[in-house]
Design an enzyme around this catalytic site. Structure first.
Site: not given
Length: 459
Positions: A139-140
């Site tokens: 993620d991210e």
């Protein structure tokens, strides 16, 4: 229903984890999502990743065996792309950063990056038996495509940041598939959401991983989620997961959990689930973030958020939240009156760590306000013992009698509360976590008060 334990901050001692697992089970959990980060006992070249308070292999085995005995599936989570600060902050691994100055994302072009991820996964796998899933994070991935090698790669025709992202996810997932054919990799879905169906379908990623769709809002877009799931199915993903939050999603330095917010989030996810074909939904992870990232402060401690976890698990298990569900939660937690719309649950509770919740509530609500009341709103302090007077040690003796007793009694009251909290926290946390929590939440007010009492004595 996986309870996510984010161990990258205030990781509970192993005996405490063993103690709460039966409660998780009784509340309706069927598994754990264990995000180890720097608390895993990495060895060999990976030893620098271990925090001083990392679990020992024996401690982890005990926790995992307790989980098995409770019938809880375990899904380990090892970041393999974004949120790699706990690895890339170290000098030994800094050359593997996507952008040299930033320790958050891994450079996907280097063979050594994949070798590092594989070594981490292998060590974690070796401590776990009979896994069905393994979460590889992803993620991210901020600043992806902004490193020098990525910039060159992106200059070639048809190359895009999306393809770069998918190629790395595919490489990591393929590593898992070839070494552990029975284990299915899970990824966070935020990097995939905005990609076109064509890009996703052509990447080959949907055949390798299950996406975990996360949203922690109290008013999530149910219709949008239903459409996203349909899109993922059309691209070739056979199963999806949801991720809600029971704590750690309402403020980076939040100290108390607003249960109502998290309950609403779960009721919205139930709505999404009711519109998702049962064969498509693999499960839900109830996330409990302990820090927003490796470098941020602590948010709500696990014991503080157990009532929120209880409400959320029971709502999921029972398909909603009613008076009857509330009574059941209160019985399981040993609390006589559980408040969900304010922070003030006055009753104590008998669940492991409930004394921490009681004392943290007291500190969060009254410490700063009572000290400010005395030092900023008491006319004798503001009028006769201002910073000017304190610096010069001047005070009118009458004034002394008018507020010194209050200051001394307030200080001794708070010192006693903080001592109790310190003792309660020592049962659950390591010294580093206690120190950090105290420095953030207690010391600023307590030291101000102590200083005034000392200045009074001197004057």
């Amino acid at each position: 229903r996986l309870v996510h334990l984010d161990l990258k901050g205030a990781a509970p001692r192993a005996p405490y984890l063993e103690e709460v697992l039966p409660l998780f089970r009784a509340l309706g959990a069927t598994g754990l999502l264990l995000e180890y980060e720097d608390t895993f006992p990495y060895t060999g070249p990976l030893e620098p990743l271990r925090a001083p308070h990392a679990y020992s292999p024996a401690e982890l085995r005990a926790v995992l065996s307790r989980a098995r005995a409770q019938g809880l599936d375990v899904v380990p989570l090892v970041q393999s792309f974004g949120h790699m600060e706990f690895v890339l902050k170290h000098r030994e691994f800094a050359h593997l950063r996507e952008v040299p100055a930033l320790p958050n994302a891994l450079n996907p072009h280097k063979d050594e990056s994949l070798a590092l991820v594989k070594a981490m996964i292998d060590q974690v796998m070796a401590l776990h038996e009979g896994l069905e899933w393994f979460h590889i994070g992803c993620d991210e991935v901020y600043y992806l495509g902004e490193g020098e090698e990525s910039k060159q790669w992106l200059q070639q025709p048809d190359n895009t940041p999306e393809k770069l992202c998918l190629a790395h996810i595919k490489a990591v997932a393929s590593c898992v598939a070839s070494s552990y054919p029975r284990v299915t990799p899970i990824v966070w879905d935020d990097m995939l959401r905005g990609m076109s169906e064509e890009t996703l379908a052509e990447s080959g990623v949907p055949q390798l991983v299950q996406p975990m769709i996360w949203d922690y809002a109290a008013d999530l877009d149910v219709e949008g989620k239903v459409q996203l799931i349909e899109k993922y199915r059309r691209c070739g993903f056979s199963k999806v997961w949801f991720a809600s939050a029971f704590k750690g999603a309402t403020g980076v330095n939040q100290s108390l959990t607003l249960i109502g917010h998290h309950l609403k989030n779960h009721l919205e996810w139930l709505e999404v689930a009711s519109r998702t074909p049962p064969a498509v939904l693999e499960g839900i992870a109830l996330t409990g973030w302990q820090r927003y990232d490796h470098f941020s402060v602590l948010c709500e401690l696990l014991p503080v958020a157990i009532p929120s976890l209880a409400v959320c698990l029971q709502a999921l298990k029972n398909g909603g939240y009613s008076e009857k569900v509330k009574e059941n939660v209160e019985k399981l937690l040993g609390m006589s009156n559980l408040e969900i719309d304010t922070y003030m649950s006055t009753s104590l509770g008998t669940f492991p760590g409930s004394n921490i919740l009681t004392l943290v509530t007291q500190v969060s609500f009254h410490l700063k306000s009572s000290v400010d009341e005395l030092l900023e709103r008491n006319r004798y302090v503001t009028g006769w013992f201002s910073p000017y007077h304190r610096k010069r040690k001047i005070i009118h003796p009458i004034i002394m009698h008018l507020f010194q007793p209050d200051a001394v009694s307030l200080l001794s009251k708070w010192n006693a509360v903080v001592q109790d909290l310190q003792a309660a926290m020592e049962q659950v946390f390591h010294q580093g976590a206690i120190e950090e929590w105290m420095e953030e939440n207690v010391h600023p007010s307590l030291q101000k008060l102590q200083q005034v009492v000392d200045d009074l004595d001197e004057a």
